[in-house]
Design a protein around this motif. Sequence first.
Motif, PDB file in Angstrom:
ATOM      1  N   TYR A   1      82.238  32.077  69.869  1.00 55.07           N
ATOM      2  CA  TYR A   1      82.857  31.112  70.769  1.00 55.07           C
ATOM      3  C   TYR A   1      83.936  31.842  71.555  1.00 55.07           C
ATOM      4  O   TYR A   1      84.927  32.297  70.986  1.00 55.07           O
ATOM      5  CB  TYR A   1      83.462  29.939  69.984  1.00 55.07           C
ATOM      6  CG  TYR A   1      82.388  29.071  69.386  1.00 55.07           C
ATOM      7  CD1 TYR A   1      81.877  27.993  70.097  1.00 55.07           C
ATOM      8  CD2 TYR A   1      81.850  29.366  68.140  1.00 55.07           C
ATOM      9  CE1 TYR A   1      80.862  27.216  69.571  1.00 55.07           C
ATOM     10  CE2 TYR A   1      80.835  28.589  67.611  1.00 55.07           C
ATOM     11  CZ  TYR A   1      80.349  27.523  68.336  1.00 55.07           C
ATOM     12  OH  TYR A   1      79.337  26.757  67.820  1.00 55.07           O
ATOM     13  N   ILE A   2      83.716  31.972  72.841  1.00 53.27           N
ATOM     14  CA  ILE A   2      84.699  32.569  73.737  1.00 53.27           C
ATOM     15  C   ILE A   2      85.439  31.401  74.368  1.00 53.27           C
ATOM     16  O   ILE A   2      84.814  30.467  74.906  1.00 53.27           O
ATOM     17  CB  ILE A   2      84.025  33.451  74.801  1.00 53.27           C
ATOM     18  CG1 ILE A   2      83.297  34.598  74.089  1.00 53.27           C
ATOM     19  CG2 ILE A   2      85.045  33.961  75.817  1.00 53.27           C
ATOM     20  CD1 ILE A   2      82.390  35.410  74.984  1.00 53.27           C
ATOM     21  N   ALA A   3      86.760  31.427  74.287  1.00 52.97           N
ATOM     22  CA  ALA A   3      87.539  30.253  74.673  1.00 52.97           C
ATOM     23  C   ALA A   3      88.753  30.612  75.511  1.00 52.97           C
ATOM     24  O   ALA A   3      89.374  31.654  75.319  1.00 52.97           O
ATOM     25  CB  ALA A   3      87.981  29.500  73.423  1.00 52.97           C
ATOM     26  N   GLN A   4      89.058  29.719  76.418  1.00 52.54           N
ATOM     27  CA  GLN A   4      90.253  29.805  77.257  1.00 52.54           C
ATOM     28  C   GLN A   4      91.448  29.325  76.435  1.00 52.54           C
ATOM     29  O   GLN A   4      91.364  28.298  75.751  1.00 52.54           O
ATOM     30  CB  GLN A   4      90.076  28.902  78.486  1.00 52.54           C
ATOM     31  CG  GLN A   4      91.258  28.838  79.413  1.00 52.54           C
ATOM     32  CD  GLN A   4      91.334  30.032  80.335  1.00 52.54           C
ATOM     33  OE1 GLN A   4      90.314  30.494  80.833  1.00 52.54           O
ATOM     34  NE2 GLN A   4      92.530  30.511  80.567  1.00 52.54           N
ATOM     35  N   LEU A   5      92.535  30.048  76.477  1.00 51.42           N
ATOM     36  CA  LEU A   5      93.755  29.635  75.800  1.00 51.42           C
ATOM     37  C   LEU A   5      94.299  28.377  76.467  1.00 51.42           C
ATOM     38  O   LEU A   5      94.468  28.344  77.687  1.00 51.42           O
ATOM     39  CB  LEU A   5      94.798  30.748  75.862  1.00 51.42           C
ATOM     40  CG  LEU A   5      96.155  30.410  75.264  1.00 51.42           C
ATOM     41  CD1 LEU A   5      96.057  30.326  73.747  1.00 51.42           C
ATOM     42  CD2 LEU A   5      97.188  31.428  75.691  1.00 51.42           C
TER      43      LEU A   5
ATOM     44  N   LEU B   1      90.444  38.535  73.701  1.00 53.18           N
ATOM     45  CA  LEU B   1      89.448  39.218  74.530  1.00 53.18           C
ATOM     46  C   LEU B   1      89.979  39.635  75.886  1.00 53.18           C
ATOM     47  O   LEU B   1      89.553  40.630  76.442  1.00 53.18           O
ATOM     48  CB  LEU B   1      88.230  38.319  74.757  1.00 53.18           C
ATOM     49  CG  LEU B   1      87.303  38.098  73.587  1.00 53.18           C
ATOM     50  CD1 LEU B   1      86.135  37.220  74.013  1.00 53.18           C
ATOM     51  CD2 LEU B   1      86.788  39.409  73.049  1.00 53.18           C
ATOM     52  N   SER B   2      90.871  38.824  76.449  1.00 56.03           N
ATOM     53  CA  SER B   2      91.321  39.075  77.812  1.00 56.03           C
ATOM     54  C   SER B   2      92.716  38.498  78.006  1.00 56.03           C
ATOM     55  O   SER B   2      93.046  37.450  77.459  1.00 56.03           O
ATOM     56  CB  SER B   2      90.341  38.403  78.793  1.00 56.03           C
ATOM     57  OG  SER B   2      90.844  38.405  80.103  1.00 56.03           O
ATOM     58  N   LEU B   3      93.514  39.200  78.822  1.00 58.42           N
ATOM     59  CA  LEU B   3      94.839  38.685  79.185  1.00 58.42           C
ATOM     60  C   LEU B   3      94.787  37.870  80.468  1.00 58.42           C
ATOM     61  O   LEU B   3      95.587  36.958  80.663  1.00 58.42           O
ATOM     62  CB  LEU B   3      95.828  39.842  79.354  1.00 58.42           C
ATOM     63  CG  LEU B   3      96.192  40.589  78.076  1.00 58.42           C
ATOM     64  CD1 LEU B   3      97.103  41.764  78.397  1.00 58.42           C
ATOM     65  CD2 LEU B   3      96.844  39.654  77.071  1.00 58.42           C
ATOM     66  N   ASP B   4      93.858  38.212  81.362  1.00 59.12           N
ATOM     67  CA  ASP B   4      93.782  37.515  82.651  1.00 59.12           C
ATOM     68  C   ASP B   4      92.326  37.234  82.995  1.00 59.12           C
ATOM     69  O   ASP B   4      91.637  38.139  83.483  1.00 59.12           O
ATOM     70  CB  ASP B   4      94.443  38.365  83.745  1.00 59.12           C
ATOM     71  CG  ASP B   4      94.519  37.627  85.075  1.00 59.12           C
ATOM     72  OD1 ASP B   4      94.422  36.377  85.081  1.00 59.12           O
ATOM     73  OD2 ASP B   4      94.666  38.299  86.109  1.00 59.12           O
ATOM     74  N   PRO B   5      91.821  36.042  82.714  1.00 59.87           N
ATOM     75  CA  PRO B   5      92.538  34.915  82.108  1.00 59.87           C
ATOM     76  C   PRO B   5      92.681  35.124  80.607  1.00 59.87           C
ATOM     77  O   PRO B   5      91.928  35.894  80.003  1.00 59.87           O
ATOM     78  CB  PRO B   5      91.609  33.722  82.388  1.00 59.87           C
ATOM     79  CG  PRO B   5      90.237  34.320  82.385  1.00 59.87           C
ATOM     80  CD  PRO B   5      90.410  35.702  82.981  1.00 59.87           C
ATOM     81  N   PRO B   6      93.615  34.392  79.976  1.00 58.48           N
ATOM     82  CA  PRO B   6      93.773  34.538  78.527  1.00 58.48           C
ATOM     83  C   PRO B   6      92.582  33.937  77.789  1.00 58.48           C
ATOM     84  O   PRO B   6      92.344  32.729  77.843  1.00 58.48           O
ATOM     85  CB  PRO B   6      95.072  33.793  78.223  1.00 58.48           C
ATOM     86  CG  PRO B   6      95.336  32.927  79.405  1.00 58.48           C
ATOM     87  CD  PRO B   6      94.607  33.502  80.563  1.00 58.48           C
ATOM     88  N   LEU B   7      91.813  34.822  77.118  1.00 55.92           N
ATOM     89  CA  LEU B   7      90.625  34.410  76.373  1.00 55.92           C
ATOM     90  C   LEU B   7      90.706  34.909  74.942  1.00 55.92           C
ATOM     91  O   LEU B   7      91.203  36.012  74.692  1.00 55.92           O
ATOM     92  CB  LEU B   7      89.350  34.991  77.003  1.00 55.92           C
ATOM     93  CG  LEU B   7      88.994  34.570  78.425  1.00 55.92           C
ATOM     94  CD1 LEU B   7      87.801  35.382  78.925  1.00 55.92           C
ATOM     95  CD2 LEU B   7      88.694  33.074  78.482  1.00 55.92           C
ATOM     96  N   VAL B   8      90.199  34.096  74.023  1.00 55.90           N
ATOM     97  CA  VAL B   8      90.081  34.482  72.627  1.00 55.90           C
ATOM     98  C   VAL B   8      88.631  34.290  72.200  1.00 55.90           C
ATOM     99  O   VAL B   8      87.848  33.634  72.904  1.00 55.90           O
ATOM    100  CB  VAL B   8      91.028  33.667  71.715  1.00 55.90           C
ATOM    101  CG1 VAL B   8      92.482  33.962  72.041  1.00 55.90           C
ATOM    102  CG2 VAL B   8      90.730  32.170  71.802  1.00 55.90           C
TER     103      VAL B   8
END
Length: 159
Positions: free
Chosen positions: A131-135, A37-44
């Motif tokens: 579920y959106i999660a921080q790497l 989902l995002s590189l900064d912050p890394p999210l999946v």
Amino acid sequence: MSEFTEAMAQVAGAVSVVTVQDGRDDVGTTVTTFASLSLDPPLVMVSLAGSGYLNELLLRRDRWAVSVLSAGQKAIASRFATPGRPGARLLLAGTPHHRGRLSEALVVEGGVTALEAETAQVVPAGDHTLYIAQLLAVDYVDASAAPLVRLRGRYRPVG
């Protein structure tokens, strides 16, 4: 098959196994909706059926792992997709795997990549939960492995 289901079957999805360790057992399921989902912050993000046991566990356990399967791992995908399946340790008997260092969840070896994540946000979405999660960590990457995808109702190798 409904028109919507048929339409969505035309969209290829990487086949992954999401696992969580709940203190008594290891639980996992096959998913095709896993994305960055995002590189900064890394999210999946992963989408799970709202009625599933893994969904119940992830509402209580924030840390989990996802193993993105390779073309030769169709049997693993099928095992984790079967209704009424036993615990993940039994499903992975004879298959190389290890515990994630930060999540303690089982990580399937031999895939294209595996990640550990910590849930940051839970979003109800129809009959599923996002579920959106921080790497937390990238466990491994094998850029030489061909990924396994699900397309038109079947597991297929890419490449």
